[in-house]
Design a protein around this motif. Structure first.
Motif, mmCIF file in Angstrom:
data_model
loop_
_atom_site.group_PDB
_atom_site.id
_atom_site.type_symbol
_atom_site.label_atom_id
_atom_site.label_comp_id
_atom_site.label_asym_id
_atom_site.label_seq_id
_atom_site.Cartn_x
_atom_site.Cartn_y
_atom_site.Cartn_z
ATOM 1 N N THR A 270 0.833 -1.207 0.000
ATOM 2 C CA THR A 270 0.000 0.000 0.000
ATOM 3 C C THR A 270 0.866 1.255 0.000
ATOM 4 N N ASP A 271 1.986 1.231 0.722
ATOM 5 C CA ASP A 271 2.874 2.400 0.747
ATOM 6 C C ASP A 271 3.420 2.700 -0.639
ATOM 7 N N GLU A 272 3.817 1.645 -1.354
ATOM 8 C CA GLU A 272 4.350 1.844 -2.697
ATOM 9 C C GLU A 272 3.259 2.342 -3.634
ATOM 10 N N ALA A 273 2.058 1.829 -3.504
ATOM 11 C CA ALA A 273 0.946 2.278 -4.344
ATOM 12 C C ALA A 273 0.635 3.749 -4.087
ATOM 13 N N ILE A 274 0.662 4.165 -2.821
ATOM 14 C CA ILE A 274 0.417 5.567 -2.474
ATOM 15 C C ILE A 274 1.493 6.458 -3.087
ATOM 16 N N THR A 275 2.752 6.043 -2.950
ATOM 17 C CA THR A 275 3.860 6.841 -3.488
ATOM 18 C C THR A 275 3.726 7.012 -4.996
ATOM 19 N N LEU A 276 3.414 5.941 -5.701
ATOM 20 C CA LEU A 276 3.274 6.010 -7.149
ATOM 21 C C LEU A 276 2.108 6.907 -7.549
ATOM 22 N N ALA A 277 1.008 6.820 -6.805
ATOM 23 C CA ALA A 277 -0.152 7.661 -7.119
ATOM 24 C C ALA A 277 0.162 9.134 -6.891
ATOM 25 N N LEU A 278 0.848 9.439 -5.802
ATOM 26 C CA LEU A 278 1.192 10.837 -5.516
ATOM 27 C C LEU A 278 2.129 11.407 -6.572
ATOM 28 N N GLU A 279 2.965 10.569 -7.155
ATOM 29 C CA GLU A 279 3.933 11.031 -8.149
ATOM 30 C C GLU A 279 3.356 11.071 -9.559
ATOM 31 N N HIS A 280 2.446 10.158 -9.873
ATOM 32 C CA HIS A 280 2.062 9.987 -11.273
ATOM 33 C C HIS A 280 0.581 10.176 -11.570
ATOM 34 N N ASN A 281 -0.284 10.232 -10.564
ATOM 35 C CA ASN A 281 -1.707 10.385 -10.836
ATOM 36 C C ASN A 281 -1.966 11.740 -11.503
#
Length: 439
Positions: free
Chosen positions: A26-37
């Motif tokens: 979940t932490d990695e998914a959050i990081t990716l979303a914050l960077e690329h969403n």
């Protein structure tokens, strides 16, 4: 032989061989979303625009400085008479004029309009930050909803694979019993029908799993190109205090904070409009240079150059503008009243939503605990039925029913687990704590 071929076909069709895949936390998914969403990127750009708008360069406090330059050439015919009476005629007389200047214009006082406008821009910047935060919170809820859908589908898929493994054993057993005359062909056919149904369920759920993983990748800005699994372990936060969390909701709820910023903006709009009642005082200054030259024989001077500094104050007072300012002030007061009323209504809505979310979370936690206990009962019932089925004390229909009861209990438990987690996240979002806790 036909039974073995059928089982082999099922294994190949369903792809039972499990390939190890990377687990997306979940932490990695959050990081990716914050960077690329993309929605978050657009919100960040909107905040940057608001930050530029609140800068001193957009405040009206700085003077304006302009430079002017020009040149003209005149060709004229002139005719005149000297003092002694002799006529003078000049044809095609050329006159050149050049000028350059630097002009300063600065507003010393405008009824405090720019001060209130500057403060209003700062409030709008804070409002844009809150809007960006709201976008992030909504994106996080969307991300977790999809993430836990993948986790639920993964666990459901595992439960179905266990079910189909049991169905395969039953089919093999029914085939042997038929071969040795211990049962009828009907038992084999029933087992085949059940295993086909289980196979279809697995095919469908695996397709749902693929589609949902694609949905999650879209939320992450299509930045995760690898195939992946998700973490199915779910932990719940320590039971919060309801009264304390309600106070945090009133202080930190993003919609309520936005309403407060809108009220502040409306208050500054009133003051900005009132500033139009007062006069404006401006400072002007310039430094100029002018040069002219001519070959006109009638001119007293054939060339002249001037330069110098000038300055002054001006006062502008719109004594009456047809009532436009009065109307703007009245309307801005009504707008402020509407913002205040909306805030009061929002407080009621948020308190209701908080209480609903609190109860929903508590109920879903309780349902999850009940489903956990139900799993134990269904598992115990299945194991007993399986033992009796092996020694012929229960029919295949009774055995299948116990098998389905266990499967439904597992699916219901999975549903309850992730429903409770999403209810917790919704409660945290309403209370304004979603981005402040370790998820």
């Amino acid at each position: 032989m036909s039974i073995r071929i059928f089982i082999t076909y099922v294994f190949i069709t369903l792809g039972i061989v499990v390939n190890a895949q990377k687990v997306l936390s979940t932490d990695e998914a959050i990081t990716l979303a914050l960077e690329h969403n993309y929605g978050i990127k657009i919100a960040d750009n909107t905040v940057e625009v608001a930050e530029n708008n609140k800068d001193i360069l957009n405040s009206g406090y700085l003077p304006s400085l302009t430079g002017l330059a020009g040149g003209t050439i005149d060709l004229q015919d002139s005719e005149g008479q000297r003092a002694e009476g002799n006529p003078v005629i000049a044809e095609g007389v050329e006159t050149r004029r050049y000028n350059a200047s630097i002009n300063l214009n600065y507003t010393l006082f405008d009824g405090l309009g720019r001060l209130y406008n500057y403060r209003r821009l700062k409030e709008q910047y804070q409002l844009s930050e809150l809007e960006a935060r709201e976008t992030i919170e909504n994106t996080m809820i969307q991300l977790f909803s999809i993430y836990y859908s993948i986790a639920q589908l993964s666990e459901n898929s595992e439960a179905l694979e266990e079910t189909i493994a049991i169905s395969k054993d039953r089919l093999i057993r029914a085939g042997y019993q038929f071969d040795y005359g211990q049962s009828t062909k009907l038992e084999v056919l029933n087992a085949e029908v059940d295993i086909n149904n289980d196979s279809i369920n697995i095919i469908n759920i695996r397709q749902q799993l693929k589609n949902t993983k694609r949905d999650l990748n879209v939320v992450m800005g299509n930045s995760y190109l690898e195939t992946f699994d998700v973490d199915t372990e779910v932990s719940f936060l320590i039971q919060p205090n309801k009264a304390e969390l309600l106070e945090k909701t009133k202080a930190n709820n993003v919609s309520l904070l936005q309403a407060e910023r809108n009220i502040a903006i409306s208050q500054f709009n009133i003051k900005t409009n009132r500033a139009q009642y007062l006069p404006a005082i401006g400072l002007v200054g310039s430094y100029g240079w002018n040069e002219s030259s001519t070959d006109n024989p009638l001119a007293f001077t054939v060339q002249s150059t001037t330069s110098g500094i000038s300055g002054g104050l001006n006062l502008t007072w719109n004594l009456f503008d047809g009532g436009s300012t009065i109307t703007q002030v009245k309307n801005s007061k009504i707008a402020l009243e509407n913002q205040q009323l909306q805030r009061e209504q929002l407080i009621l809505d948020i308190e209701r939503n908080f209480n609903n979310s609190w109860d929903d979370y508590q109920n879903k936690l309780l349902i999850f605990q009940v489903q956990e206990d139900n799993i134990k009962t269904a598992q115990n019932n299945f194991e007993r039925t399986e033992e009796k089925f092996k020694i012929g004390q229960v029919t295949s229909i009774e055995f299948r029913q116990a098998q389905l009861n266990l499967l439904n209990a597992e699916l219901s438990r999975n549903q309850a687990k992730y429903d409770a987690k999403l209810a917790e996240l919704t409660l945290l979002q309403i209370s304004g704590e979603l981005l402040n806790v370790e998820l």
